[in-house]
Design a protein around this motif. Structure first.
Motif, PDB file in Angstrom:
ATOM      1  N   VAL A 147     -40.207  50.675  21.668  1.00  0.00           N
ATOM      2  CA  VAL A 147     -38.981  51.052  22.382  1.00  0.00           C
ATOM      3  C   VAL A 147     -38.412  49.834  23.118  1.00  0.00           C
ATOM      4  O   VAL A 147     -39.111  49.187  23.892  1.00  0.00           O
ATOM      5  N   GLN A 165     -31.768  53.448  18.959  1.00  0.00           N
ATOM      6  CA  GLN A 165     -33.024  54.074  19.364  1.00  0.00           C
ATOM      7  C   GLN A 165     -32.791  55.334  20.210  1.00  0.00           C
ATOM      8  O   GLN A 165     -33.521  56.314  20.083  1.00  0.00           O
ATOM      9  N   MET A 196     -34.540  58.975  19.696  1.00  0.00           N
ATOM     10  CA  MET A 196     -35.271  59.676  20.749  1.00  0.00           C
ATOM     11  C   MET A 196     -34.577  60.988  21.121  1.00  0.00           C
ATOM     12  O   MET A 196     -35.226  62.017  21.328  1.00  0.00           O
ATOM     13  N   TYR A 255     -36.126  64.780  20.727  1.00  0.00           N
ATOM     14  CA  TYR A 255     -36.149  65.647  21.904  1.00  0.00           C
ATOM     15  C   TYR A 255     -35.384  66.950  21.631  1.00  0.00           C
ATOM     16  O   TYR A 255     -35.839  68.037  21.989  1.00  0.00           O
ATOM     17  N   LEU A 291     -36.978  59.228  28.626  1.00  0.00           N
ATOM     18  CA  LEU A 291     -37.431  59.138  27.237  1.00  0.00           C
ATOM     19  C   LEU A 291     -37.730  57.691  26.869  1.00  0.00           C
ATOM     20  O   LEU A 291     -36.983  56.788  27.243  1.00  0.00           O
ATOM     21  N   GLY A 292     -38.823  57.498  26.156  1.00  0.00           N
ATOM     22  CA  GLY A 292     -39.166  56.142  25.737  1.00  0.00           C
ATOM     23  C   GLY A 292     -40.326  55.563  26.521  1.00  0.00           C
ATOM     24  O   GLY A 292     -40.753  54.447  26.238  1.00  0.00           O
ATOM     25  N   LEU A 345     -43.514  62.926  22.520  1.00  0.00           N
ATOM     26  CA  LEU A 345     -43.531  61.462  22.612  1.00  0.00           C
ATOM     27  C   LEU A 345     -44.200  60.843  21.384  1.00  0.00           C
ATOM     28  O   LEU A 345     -43.770  59.797  20.893  1.00  0.00           O
ATOM     29  N   MET A 360     -41.638  60.866  18.703  1.00  0.00           N
ATOM     30  CA  MET A 360     -40.667  59.780  18.893  1.00  0.00           C
ATOM     31  C   MET A 360     -41.222  58.470  18.359  1.00  0.00           C
ATOM     32  O   MET A 360     -40.528  57.716  17.686  1.00  0.00           O
ATOM     33  N   LYS A 361     -42.464  58.230  18.701  1.00  0.00           N
ATOM     34  CA  LYS A 361     -43.108  56.988  18.263  1.00  0.00           C
ATOM     35  C   LYS A 361     -43.108  56.898  16.736  1.00  0.00           C
ATOM     36  O   LYS A 361     -42.776  55.852  16.161  1.00  0.00           O
TER      37      LYS A 361
END
Lengths: 320, 320
Positions: free
Chosen positions: B130, B165, B169, B173, B278-279, B312, B315-316
């Motif tokens: 991120v 990005q 994200m 979410y 987020l992130g 999370l 997201m990764k």
């Protein structure tokens, strides 16, 4: 002694611009003339054979208007620069020609916005000293008043010096046209304190603070846009355009949701007419594509007020 | 086979943050426990002598909460970095320490927003890959749905790669927490067509268009923010913050103007709880300073959902 306008005013109007042209434009002209017994003459640019019967039908006195025939129309979706170049006989091209050569004192159109902007920027000179002209919008305030937001889309990327000039032009417009005394100027930002914001806002704040031609009150936030905090709200055209279109959508949302609210009703853009291009040497007013008679009438009134108040001369003085 | 969360969840809560702390925080905890018979434990960080009688009074079962005493509070107007450094015994500093050391699985506070952001960025690692964490907000849509707007103020100046990005994200979410399938991602802009906008938007569009991890639908304008066009609305934090605060003000305006509207009622931020950062590698949720019991309860629910859905981790994966 007040310096008065000696020659009769002549306002040019593109009768072919907008979704409901020429009928709504004709109706707007008729309403304006009925309600305003001034010495203002109107130059109506459009297709003569369409306009003449409508003008007769709406009993518009022939001593107040003259028709300038135009053979072409620039469509709402045409490429602005290309269309203006190729359609020299369009109502917008002719309208700007009349304005540039002094045949009219102002020009109004609800046609292709891009073509109007290109025409304003390239047919009409910029006011002396202006880095970039700008466009603004009226924002209704909750307390019944009105604010002015600028830039609302002409300049998506700006320099601090440009925002500083927008503040001056907006102040003069608010004083002369909106009748706001000593208008409070706010910088649209993400926080109240000096030092907040993106790089542009951070660099603009000190310029506004030191500018003696405006009454700078500091930063204003999104929550302040609709309330009585600043009369002139300054930002680059990206943020300003988002705010403008979000505010416009409030009227539509309120309408669809059958929300009864005098405040939301005031987000009806027709009330305010159009958007003047500020920073060019002559009054140019751009209307919304869906302008109806009321919007056309109000655009003529704004143009008249801009000429009478010599708002552009005042801007020039304040920018010196 | 679905991978399940094996160890009991523990959510940390700053009981001293916000204008109505600790009472409203305690009431929020009580409501959450009453309505959620899950195995979630809560770690309440705050002044023990204030909290104990309130916890007893609100009949919070002792097996669901534990109190971690904190001697200091970071005030709403304190300088974030300075306060966090100097007040190591503050509820926010202790809360982040518990989260960073794995004693809790999430951290929630309605306290000093700046201190929460600094804590999230510096106590908790960023998710791998991120560039910049971001904060988002829920935007109620006219059709009854909800959209996600990001960034709303953490990053006032952005690069195109960062917006790209944020889009990923925000999409994850929206899927995992807001239960929106295949969320439509829109780039907040001043026009519909590709090529419109400021330099940032122009450079971001092609990145979003080519991004296979999102369902990009193109540009959205200010008029589209409140309607069902895009589920995830991406912009830099300057514009996003203005939109957020303007949207929040609609609730207050509606209230003051006594406008009866179910739609405007949904702009009450308490419904949505807080704003997740987020992130970063662990769930951190920041509440509004004026959070009441309902907001605290809903923030705990969002934190629980973020842990359960492993948002999370997703997201990764999507950012790789």
């Amino acid at each position: 002694m007040e310096f008065v306008h000696c020659t009769p005013m002549n306002i040019g109007l593109d009768m072919m611009g907008g979704d409901y042209a020429p009928l709504e434009a004709v109706k707007g002209v008729a309403q304006y003339i009925l309600e305003n017994s001034s010495s203002v003459s109107l130059t109506l640019v459009g297709d003569q054979s369409s306009l003449e019967p409508l003008i007769a039908e709406h009993k518009i006195p022939s001593n107040r208007v003259r028709i300038i025939h135009s053979e072409q129309v620039i469509g709402m979706d045409e490429h602005p620069t290309k269309a203006l170049k190729e359609k020299q006989q369009s109502s917008i091209a002719i309208g700007f020609h009349l304005l540039a050569t002094g045949k009219t004192d102002a020009f109004i159109s609800a046609g292709n916005t891009g073509a109007m902007l290109v025409g304003a920027l390239f047919s009409i000179k910029a006011l002396e000293g202006v880095l970039r002209p700008t466009i603004s919008t009226i924002i209704p305030k909750e307390n019944g008043g009105t604010g002015l937001l600028l830039d609302v889309g002409l300049n998506a990327d700006c320099k601090p010096e440009q925002l500083n000039q927008f503040a001056v032009m907006g102040s003069v417009y608010a004083q002369q046209i909106l009748d706001i005394k000593n208008p409070r100027v706010g910088l649209v930002n993400v926080g109240e304190e000096e030092g907040k914001g993106n790089l542009l806002a951070q660099a603009t704040y000190p310029l506004l603070k030191e500018n003696k031609h405006i009454n700078f009150i500091g930063n204003i936030e999104g929550r302040d846009v609709l309330i009585d905090k600043a009369d002139v709200m300054v930002c680059e055209g990206f943020t300003g355009n988002i705010i403008l279109k979000l505010a416009e959508s409030l009227y539509e949302v309120g309408h669809r949701q059958q929300i009864k609210s005098e405040f939301l009703d005031r987000f009806d853009f027709e009330i305010y007419g159009g958007t003047p291009v500020l920073g060019v040497a002559k009054p140019v007013i751009i209307g919304h594509g869906i302008s109806g008679a009321k919007a056309f009438k109000n655009m003529i009134i704004v143009a008249q007020k801009m000429i009478e108040s010599k708002v552009l001369d005042r801007m020039k003085e304040e920018l010196e």
